[in-house]
Every structure is written in structure tokens, then in C-alpha cells.
Design a protein around this motif. Sequence first.
Motif, PDB file in Angstrom:
ATOM      1  N   VAL A 124     -39.730  14.598  22.603  1.00 50.25           N
ATOM      2  CA  VAL A 124     -39.811  13.170  22.897  1.00 50.25           C
ATOM      3  C   VAL A 124     -41.156  12.897  23.577  1.00 50.25           C
ATOM      4  CG1 VAL A 124     -38.776  11.315  24.266  1.00 50.25           C
ATOM      5  CG2 VAL A 124     -37.328  12.890  23.011  1.00 50.25           C
ATOM      6  N   THR A 125     -41.837  11.845  23.161  1.00 50.01           N
ATOM      7  CA  THR A 125     -43.196  11.577  23.635  1.00 50.01           C
ATOM      8  C   THR A 125     -43.281  11.357  25.140  1.00 50.01           C
ATOM      9  OG1 THR A 125     -42.948   9.224  23.141  1.00 50.01           O
ATOM     10  CG2 THR A 125     -43.934  10.607  21.427  1.00 50.01           C
ATOM     11  N   THR A 144     -46.650  11.795  15.013  1.00 50.93           N
ATOM     12  CA  THR A 144     -45.726  11.117  15.905  1.00 50.93           C
ATOM     13  C   THR A 144     -44.784  10.275  15.064  1.00 50.93           C
ATOM     14  OG1 THR A 144     -47.380  11.041  17.665  1.00 50.93           O
ATOM     15  CG2 THR A 144     -45.514   9.523  17.859  1.00 50.93           C
ATOM     16  N   GLU A 145     -43.510  10.478  15.275  1.00 48.45           N
ATOM     17  CA  GLU A 145     -42.497   9.729  14.549  1.00 48.45           C
ATOM     18  C   GLU A 145     -41.956   8.626  15.456  1.00 48.45           C
ATOM     19  OE1 GLU A 145     -38.243  10.442  12.220  1.00 48.45           O
ATOM     20  OE2 GLU A 145     -39.359  12.158  13.012  1.00 48.45           O
ATOM     21  N   LYS A 146     -42.217   7.407  15.062  1.00 46.78           N
ATOM     22  CA  LYS A 146     -41.722   6.249  15.807  1.00 46.78           C
ATOM     23  C   LYS A 146     -40.218   6.134  15.621  1.00 46.78           C
ATOM     24  CE  LYS A 146     -45.786   4.732  17.082  1.00 46.78           C
ATOM     25  NZ  LYS A 146     -46.213   4.870  18.453  1.00 46.78           N
ATOM     26  N   TYR A 156     -34.621   3.328  21.538  1.00 44.33           N
ATOM     27  CA  TYR A 156     -35.227   4.231  20.565  1.00 44.33           C
ATOM     28  C   TYR A 156     -36.236   5.107  21.288  1.00 44.33           C
ATOM     29  CZ  TYR A 156     -33.424   1.128  16.919  1.00 44.33           C
ATOM     30  OH  TYR A 156     -32.621   0.391  16.102  1.00 44.33           O
ATOM     31  N   LEU A 157     -36.406   6.330  20.798  1.00 44.68           N
ATOM     32  CA  LEU A 157     -37.382   7.248  21.362  1.00 44.68           C
ATOM     33  C   LEU A 157     -38.282   7.780  20.257  1.00 44.68           C
ATOM     34  CD1 LEU A 157     -34.894   9.246  23.601  1.00 44.68           C
ATOM     35  CD2 LEU A 157     -36.512   7.503  24.375  1.00 44.68           C
ATOM     36  N   ASP A 158     -39.567   7.856  20.561  1.00 45.33           N
ATOM     37  CA  ASP A 158     -40.531   8.437  19.635  1.00 45.33           C
ATOM     38  C   ASP A 158     -40.615   9.940  19.890  1.00 45.33           C
ATOM     39  OD1 ASP A 158     -40.999   5.779  19.000  1.00 45.33           O
ATOM     40  OD2 ASP A 158     -42.894   5.667  20.095  1.00 45.33           O
TER      41      ASP A 158
END
Length: 166
Positions: A124-125, A144-146, A156-158
Motif C-alpha cells: 500500500v502506497t 502504481t495501481e490506483k 480505496y487504497l493504492d
Amino acid sequence: MKIRRLGVLDAEKYLEIRLKALRNNPEAFGSSYEEEKNRPVEVYRQRLASEESFTYGAFLDNQLVGTVTLVKETYIKFRHRANIVGMYVDPANRGSGIGRILLIEAIKKAKSIGVIEQLNLSVVTTNEPAKKLYTSLGFDVFGTEKRALKLDELTYLDEHHMVLFL
């Protein structure tokens, strides 16, 4: 502290720390406490017996306080890759180097297999300590996956996808 590969006899301890991890840090895992809380311990015995994955545990005074799993890819075109999953250190033991030691053990195992050329993981970013650890061991962000994870209707978590070339 003792680090070793977990086996079928460790399934109960592993399930206990796994559920604790999912409760304490739901943002850090693709699975959820709700999905795993009623799974029989036999599911975890089978995971720990697999030759496609290797779960390492950190023990302090016979207590399992940290885990990490290395999962080999099995499709022919992906066999040069493996994934780091299930990384967790009990909050009371974070910052003590246990995560680093666990990850180094998983990296050593990947290298010993011989065909694995790269390790992938997702984080998680917003998890700065984990990102710092992974970067310090040579992992690089490659994407990076939005909105990679959806915790609830509004959250939501990137995730950063990282790779270490062996």
C-alpha cells in the motif's frame, strides 16, 4: 530470536498470527479477516506443506511474531518469478529488524531455487516503513495501481508494485 520455515505442525500458530494481522492491518492484505476467520486450520496445513510456497516465521520466546511467504509462479512463462506475500510483524516487535531478517530469508530461498530471477511484491502506497524496508533491500517500484484495494464503501487504497531482480 529464531527464524525458520513453518511446517504443518505450525498451522495453528500461523492461523493465529494471520487472523491477528488481518484484524490489525486490514489495509495491508488482499484477503480479509471476514474471509479467513472461519477457514479450517487444515487449509493452512496444506499451504504450509506446499512445495510451491515457503512461509518463514520469526519466533521470540516460542511466540510466532512475524511471517513472510515466498510463492513460486508455476506457469512455464512465469517460472522465473516469485512473489513475496503475507509479510507481517506483530506491532510490539516492529522496528526491531525482524521484518528485514524474514525478508532476507525469503530472498535467500528464492536464490537457492535456481530458476527464480525476480521477486515481486505489492505494498500500500501509504505504508512508509514497509516501502523503506523493501527499497533498502533493493526492490524498486515499477508501477502504481490506483484503487487496488477497497476496504469499505468509501475507502480505496493504492498499491505500489515492486520488483527485485536477483
